[in-house]
Design a protein around this motif. Structure first.
Motif, PDB file in Angstrom:
ATOM      1  N   UNK A   9       0.969  -1.271   0.211  1.00 29.48           N
ATOM      2  CA  UNK A   9       0.033   0.058   0.362  1.00 29.48           C
ATOM      3  C   UNK A   9       0.994   1.310  -0.108  1.00 29.48           C
ATOM      4  N   UNK A  10       2.079   1.642   1.017  1.00 32.33           N
ATOM      5  CA  UNK A  10       2.913   2.358   0.988  1.00 32.33           C
ATOM      6  C   UNK A  10       3.156   3.380  -0.655  1.00 32.33           C
ATOM      7  N   UNK A  11       3.933   1.756  -0.939  1.00 29.08           N
ATOM      8  CA  UNK A  11       4.236   1.732  -2.551  1.00 29.08           C
ATOM      9  C   UNK A  11       3.489   2.550  -3.627  1.00 29.08           C
ATOM     10  N   UNK A  12       2.595   2.121  -3.242  1.00 34.90           N
ATOM     11  CA  UNK A  12       1.242   2.072  -4.532  1.00 34.90           C
ATOM     12  C   UNK A  12       1.587   3.767  -4.745  1.00 34.90           C
ATOM     13  N   UNK A  13       1.152   5.008  -4.705  1.00 30.21           N
ATOM     14  CA  UNK A  13       1.809   5.941  -5.027  1.00 30.21           C
ATOM     15  C   UNK A  13       2.666   6.014  -6.277  1.00 30.21           C
ATOM     16  N   UNK A  14       4.005   5.649  -5.886  1.00 27.09           N
ATOM     17  CA  UNK A  14       5.289   5.437  -6.948  1.00 27.09           C
ATOM     18  C   UNK A  14       4.795   4.531  -7.550  1.00 27.09           C
ATOM     19  N   UNK A  15       3.965   3.402  -8.053  1.00 25.34           N
ATOM     20  CA  UNK A  15       3.883   2.403  -8.462  1.00 25.34           C
ATOM     21  C   UNK A  15       3.447   3.463  -9.398  1.00 25.34           C
ATOM     22  N   UNK A  16       2.360   4.082  -9.197  1.00 25.05           N
ATOM     23  CA  UNK A  16       1.698   4.996 -10.276  1.00 25.05           C
ATOM     24  C   UNK A  16       2.083   6.160 -10.899  1.00 25.05           C
ATOM     25  N   UNK A  17       3.443   6.350 -10.495  1.00 20.61           N
ATOM     26  CA  UNK A  17       4.361   7.600 -10.946  1.00 20.61           C
ATOM     27  C   UNK A  17       4.370   9.176 -10.280  1.00 20.61           C
ATOM     28  N   UNK A  18       3.813   8.753  -8.882  1.00 18.07           N
ATOM     29  CA  UNK A  18       3.842  10.514  -7.999  1.00 18.07           C
ATOM     30  C   UNK A  18       5.271  10.046  -7.481  1.00 18.07           C
ATOM     31  N   UNK A  19       5.631  11.522  -7.196  1.00 19.95           N
ATOM     32  CA  UNK A  19       6.166  11.496  -6.528  1.00 19.95           C
ATOM     33  C   UNK A  19       6.996  13.199  -5.295  1.00 19.95           C
ATOM     34  N   UNK A  20       7.776  12.855  -4.958  1.00 18.28           N
ATOM     35  CA  UNK A  20       8.113  14.235  -3.165  1.00 18.28           C
ATOM     36  C   UNK A  20       6.551  14.311  -2.521  1.00 18.28           C
ATOM     37  N   UNK A  21       6.401  15.480  -2.434  1.00 20.09           N
ATOM     38  CA  UNK A  21       5.281  15.029  -0.903  1.00 20.09           C
ATOM     39  C   UNK A  21       4.289  14.786  -1.584  1.00 20.09           C
ATOM     40  N   UNK A  22       3.383  14.897  -2.639  1.00 22.77           N
ATOM     41  CA  UNK A  22       2.245  14.297  -3.359  1.00 22.77           C
ATOM     42  C   UNK A  22       2.245  12.598  -3.062  1.00 22.77           C
ATOM     43  N   UNK A  23       3.087  11.728  -3.025  1.00 23.91           N
ATOM     44  CA  UNK A  23       3.311  10.358  -2.959  1.00 23.91           C
ATOM     45  C   UNK A  23       3.094  10.538  -1.721  1.00 23.91           C
ATOM     46  N   UNK A  24       4.441  11.083  -0.594  1.00 19.13           N
ATOM     47  CA  UNK A  24       4.370  10.838   1.027  1.00 19.13           C
ATOM     48  C   UNK A  24       2.978  11.025   1.146  1.00 19.13           C
ATOM     49  N   UNK A  25       2.358  12.255   1.159  1.00 19.56           N
ATOM     50  CA  UNK A  25       0.875  12.197   1.768  1.00 19.56           C
ATOM     51  C   UNK A  25      -0.152  11.385   1.308  1.00 19.56           C
ATOM     52  N   UNK A  26      -0.098  11.149   0.148  1.00 20.37           N
ATOM     53  CA  UNK A  26      -0.868   9.898  -0.289  1.00 20.37           C
ATOM     54  C   UNK A  26      -0.816   8.600  -0.347  1.00 20.37           C
ATOM     55  N   UNK A  27       0.591   8.029  -0.203  1.00 16.86           N
ATOM     56  CA  UNK A  27       1.064   6.866   1.068  1.00 16.86           C
ATOM     57  C   UNK A  27       0.641   7.205   2.309  1.00 16.86           C
ATOM     58  N   UNK A  28       0.831   7.904   3.307  1.00 18.37           N
ATOM     59  CA  UNK A  28       0.134   7.956   4.744  1.00 18.37           C
ATOM     60  C   UNK A  28      -0.890   7.812   4.614  1.00 18.37           C
ATOM     61  N   UNK A  29      -2.288   8.307   3.550  1.00 15.78           N
ATOM     62  CA  UNK A  29      -3.639   8.523   3.661  1.00 15.78           C
ATOM     63  C   UNK A  29      -4.018   7.036   3.783  1.00 15.78           C
ATOM     64  N   UNK A  30      -3.470   6.399   2.448  1.00 12.67           N
ATOM     65  CA  UNK A  30      -3.618   4.683   1.596  1.00 12.67           C
ATOM     66  C   UNK A  30      -4.119   3.970   3.305  1.00 12.67           C
ATOM     67  N   UNK A  31      -2.647   3.998   4.151  1.00 16.65           N
ATOM     68  CA  UNK A  31      -2.116   3.057   5.013  1.00 16.65           C
ATOM     69  C   UNK A  31      -2.484   3.605   5.839  1.00 16.65           C
ATOM     70  N   UNK A  32      -3.013   5.083   6.512  1.00 19.85           N
ATOM     71  CA  UNK A  32      -4.088   5.383   7.196  1.00 19.85           C
ATOM     72  C   UNK A  32      -5.569   5.021   7.612  1.00 19.85           C
ATOM     73  N   UNK A  33      -5.648   4.758   6.373  1.00 15.06           N
ATOM     74  CA  UNK A  33      -7.546   4.163   6.215  1.00 15.06           C
ATOM     75  C   UNK A  33      -6.671   3.191   6.103  1.00 15.06           C
TER      76      UNK A  33
END
Length: 364
Positions: free
Chosen positions: A293-317
Motif C-alpha cells: 500500500x505505501x508503495x502504490x503512489x510510486x508505482x503509479x508515477x507519483x513523487x515528492x510530497x504528493x506521493x508521501x502524503x498519498x502513501x500516508x493517507x492510504x496506510x491510515x485508512x
C-alpha cells in the motif's frame, strides 16, 4: 400487568414499544445465526432466541397485546440482523456480545430482575460462542492481522524515511519493493518457526496415551496417579480424591474398557495455535499486501510530497480497518482499537520521516 397499563404515560408506552422492537430483532438475529450452525451451537442460539421471545412477551403484555405503532429496532440491532443474514460469522457474534452488554434492563423499572439477569448471562453465552470462533481463527488470523499491520507500518516508515531524504522516486520505489519482499519472507519464516515450536511444546506436554495401560495395576493405597494430577496443578487433597476415583473406575472396568479420560486434560491450545504452514502463508501474503500500500503512489508515477502524503493517507485508512477488525473480534470498541492502531502506525512513520529529513539535510 394489565391493571397498570391505563395509568402509564405515552412516553412509557413508546419506550415499551422500542424494547419490543429490539427484542424481536435480537431474536431474529439469533435465529439467523442458528440457521448457519449445527449441533450444540445451533441449540444454544435457538435457546437465546427463545429467551428474547420471553422478553418480547413481557413488553407485549404491558402494552395489552397491542403491538401497533411498534417502531423499527435501533440501528445497531438492524445492522446486526443484516450482517447475520449475509455472513453469520464470528464478527456478528462479537457484535452481539457488545449489544447484550448494552442492555438497559438493569436500570429499567418496568423490566423484571429476571430479565436483567438474563441479559447479563446472554452476554456471557455469546462471549463463549464467540470465543469458540476466535479459537478456530486464532492461529491463522493472528498471523494475518499482525502480518498486514507490520507490512503497513514498517514499509510506510521505510518509504517515508527514504523519501524524506530527497532521493529520486525510483530509489524510493525499489527500496519499498525490497522492504516488501524482505519483510514478507522474514515474517513467513518467523511465523512458521514460532507456530511449529509452539505445537512441539504442546505435544511434549500432552499425556502419553499408553500410560493409561498401567492404571489397572496401580496400588490403591499409594496411588501414584495423584502425583500426576498434583503436577498439573490440582490441590493435594483434590488430587488424591480424583486419583482414587479414577483407579476405582479403572479396576472396576478391567483392562479392556479402561476409561479414556483418566489421564486426559481439557485444552483448546492446539486448536488455537493453528498450523505452521497456514500461519506462514497468511503472514507472508498479508505482510506483502500491507507493505504494498505505501508503495502504490510510486508505482503509479507519483513523487515528492504528493506521493508521501498519498502513501500516508492510504496506510491510515488501512490501519483504521485492521484496527476495527481486531476490536470487533476481541469484543472491544472497534473505534478505540482503530484509533490506537492509527496512532501507533503514524507515530512510527513520523519518526523515520523526521530522521530522513535530518539525514537529507546533512547530506545536502
Amino acid at each position: 400487568m394489565d391493571d397498570v397499563q391505563p395509568n402509564r404515560s405515552a412516553a412509557d408506552r413508546a419506550r415499551w414499544r422500542r424494547y419490543l422492537a429490539d427484542e424481536r430483532a435480537e431474536a431474529a438475529v439469533y435465529r439467523e445465526l442458528a440457521g448457519r450452525r449445527e449441533g450444540e451451537e445451533r441449540e444454544i442460539l435457538l435457546a437465546l432466541a427463545a429467551a428474547e421471545g420471553r422478553h418480547e412477551a413481557h413488553w407485549l403484555a404491558l402494552l395489552g397485546d397491542d403491538d401497533s405503532r411498534t417502531p423499527r429496532a435501533d440501528l445497531r440491532t438492524r445492522m446486526l440482523g443484516a450482517l447475520a443474514r449475509r455472513f453469520g460469522s464470528i464478527f456478528v457474534l462479537a457484535l452481539a456480545q457488545r449489544a447484550e452488554a448494552r442492555s438497559p434492563y438493569a436500570t429499567e423499572p418496568d423490566a423484571t430482575p429476571a430479565m436483567a439477569a438474563d441479559e447479563r448471562i446472554h452476554g456471557e453465552v455469546v462471549r463463549g460462542l464467540a470465543a469458540r470462533g476466535r479459537r478456530r481463527l486464532a492461529g491463522t488470523f493472528r498471523a494475518a492481522v499482525f502480518g498486514a499491520n507490520d507490512g503497513l507500518v514498517s514499509n510506510l516508515a521505510l518509504v517515508l524515511g527514504i523519501g524524506a531524504t530527497g532521493v529520486p522516486s525510483s530509489v524510493v520505489l525499489f527500496t519499498g519493493i525490497a522492504g516488501l519482499l524482505a519483510g514478507a519472507l522474514s515474517m513467513g519464516a518467523g511465523e512458521y518457526v514460532s507456530v511449529r515450536s509452539q505445537r512441539e511444546l504442546l505435544e511434549a506436554s500432552a499425556p502419553d496415551p499408553t500410560a493409561r495401560e498401567a492404571l489397572v495395576d496401580l496400588d490403591v493405597d499409594a496411588n501414584e496417579l495423584a502425583l500426576v494430577y498434583r503436577a498439573r496443578g490440582m490441590a493435594e487433597q483434590e488430587a488424591i480424591e480424583h486419583a482414587a476415583l479414577m483407579v476405582a473406575r479403572v479396576q472396576a472396568a478391567g483392562r479392556v474398557a479402561t476409561p479414556t479420560d483418566a489421564l486426559a486434560v481439557a485444552s483448546h491450545d492446539d486448536e488455537a495455535v493453528g498450523t505452521g504452514m497456514s500461519a506462514a502463508i497468511s503472514s507472508f501474503l498479508f505482510f506483502a499486501s500491507g507493505a504494498l500500500i505505501p508503495v502504490l503512489p510510486y508505482l503509479f508515477g507519483m513523487d515528492g510530497t504528493a506521493a508521501i502524503v498519498t502513501a500516508a493517507v492510504l496506510v491510515s485508512m488501512a490501519l483504521l480497518v485492521t484496527g476495527a477488525i481486531v476490536g470487533l473480534l476481541s469484543g472491544a470498541s472497534p473505534l478505540k482499537r482503530a484509533l490506537r492502531q492509527l496512532a501507533i502506525g503514524l507515530g512510527a512513520a513520523a519518526v523515520t520521516y523526521l530522521l530522513g529529513l535530518a539525514f537529507g539535510a546533512s547530506i545536502v
